[in-house]
Design an enzyme around this catalytic site. Structure first.
Site, mmCIF file in Angstrom:
data_model
loop_
_atom_site.group_PDB
_atom_site.id
_atom_site.type_symbol
_atom_site.label_atom_id
_atom_site.label_comp_id
_atom_site.label_asym_id
_atom_site.label_seq_id
_atom_site.Cartn_x
_atom_site.Cartn_y
_atom_site.Cartn_z
ATOM 1 N N THR A 15 0.997 -1.076 0.257
ATOM 2 C CA THR A 15 0.133 -0.139 0.182
ATOM 3 C C THR A 15 1.339 1.549 -0.140
ATOM 4 O O THR A 15 1.732 1.174 1.028
ATOM 5 C CB THR A 15 -0.761 -0.175 1.114
ATOM 6 O OG1 THR A 15 -1.929 -1.363 1.356
ATOM 7 C CG2 THR A 15 -1.787 0.842 1.384
ATOM 8 N N SER A 86 2.114 -7.256 1.414
ATOM 9 C CA SER A 86 1.145 -6.594 2.243
ATOM 10 C C SER A 86 0.045 -6.681 1.253
ATOM 11 O O SER A 86 0.012 -7.259 0.786
ATOM 12 C CB SER A 86 2.024 -4.980 2.933
ATOM 13 O OG SER A 86 0.302 -4.230 3.964
ATOM 14 N N GLN A 87 -0.399 -5.343 0.940
ATOM 15 C CA GLN A 87 -1.311 -5.321 0.151
ATOM 16 C C GLN A 87 -1.366 -6.370 -1.379
ATOM 17 O O GLN A 87 -2.031 -7.412 -1.579
ATOM 18 C CB GLN A 87 -2.478 -4.066 -0.709
ATOM 19 C CG GLN A 87 -3.699 -4.452 -0.992
ATOM 20 C CD GLN A 87 -4.255 -2.523 -1.414
ATOM 21 O OE1 GLN A 87 -5.319 -2.527 -2.703
ATOM 22 N NE2 GLN A 87 -3.388 -1.381 -1.215
ATOM 23 N N ASP A 172 4.150 -7.692 14.072
ATOM 24 C CA ASP A 172 3.424 -6.913 12.807
ATOM 25 C C ASP A 172 2.350 -6.625 12.865
ATOM 26 O O ASP A 172 1.021 -7.244 13.238
ATOM 27 C CB ASP A 172 3.500 -8.034 11.070
ATOM 28 C CG ASP A 172 3.572 -7.306 10.119
ATOM 29 O OD1 ASP A 172 2.137 -6.413 9.837
ATOM 30 O OD2 ASP A 172 3.871 -7.235 9.270
ATOM 31 N N HIS A 184 6.325 -5.181 9.628
ATOM 32 C CA HIS A 184 5.990 -5.289 8.082
ATOM 33 C C HIS A 184 6.569 -4.907 7.025
ATOM 34 O O HIS A 184 6.814 -5.929 6.334
ATOM 35 C CB HIS A 184 4.646 -4.830 8.504
ATOM 36 C CG HIS A 184 4.096 -4.646 7.249
ATOM 37 N ND1 HIS A 184 3.519 -6.370 7.435
ATOM 38 C CD2 HIS A 184 3.103 -4.057 6.027
ATOM 39 C CE1 HIS A 184 2.488 -5.784 6.575
ATOM 40 N NE2 HIS A 184 2.829 -4.653 5.596
#
Length: 203
Positions: A15, A86-87, A172, A184
């Site tokens: 993101t 992540s995303q 995280d 993260h």
């Protein structure tokens, strides 16, 4: 098909990262450097946060599905690796594994990537996946908590479990319930060589 590489690596950024590989680039580059002639491609999607997160995930799932399906159609003998951060991990997770993602507005439970295309995918790396679910056979790291948008416990990615590694540590705040955002961002440095060993074992 002479222009097709032996290995093609797709990377999906996190993101708000600038277009390109983002934090997935560490692992993408390790794989490229280990395989002569390998090529790479960044998933082109918004990677937006906040109130736009859901529409970004929806666009990302479509982007992953379209990019992988197109590549496999053109290069059916190439081995495909998927790396998401992540995303970026979430959109690969949703595209490959299906089951829907109702929190992000995806109600259809069918896997967007067909099984015929999926069988060309040889290794999948997720880092900091918000869909992290404790107890999945492919989990790596110290987290025993769910991410902020976890899969239901009975809905792990069984069809591809043997080719996935999902990295998530307890501190995280996105794939687990911690409070250290630096964790993260650190998976490439912490687990990069481990991811490469896993991917190499699958190619």
């Amino acid at each position: 098909m002479s222009s097709c590489p032996p290995v093609h690596v797709f990377g999906a950024r996190e993101t708000t990262a600038s277009p390109g590989f983002g934090s997935a680039g560490t692992v993408v580059n390790l794989i490229l450097n280990a395989h002569s002639g390998a090529t790479s491609e960044a998933i082109n999607y918004p990677a937006a946060g906040g109130s736009s997160y859901g529409t970004s995930v929806q666009a990302g799932v479509k982007a992953v599905t379209d990019a992988v399906t197109s590549f496999v159609g053109n290069c059916p003998n190439s081995e495909v690796v998927l790396v998401g951060y992540s995303q970026g991990a979430q959109i690969i997770d949703d595209a490959l594994c299906g089951g829907g993602d109702p929190n992000q507005g995806i109600s259809s439970t069918a896997a967007p990537i067909s099984s015929a295309v999926g069988q060309k995918v040889k290794a999948v790396i997720w880092m900091g996946d918000p869909r992290h679910t404790p107890g999945a056979s492919y989990n790596v790291g110290t987290s025993t908590a769910a991410g902020f948008d976890p899969r239901p416990s009975e809905q792990t990615c069984a069809a591809y479990a043997s080719i996935i590694q999902s990295y998530c540590d307890a501190a995280d705040p996105y794939c687990s319930n911690g409070s250290d955002a630096a964790v993260h961002q650190g998976y490439g440095a912490e687990y990069g060589q481990q991811t490469l060993t896993f991917v190499n074992s699958k190619l």
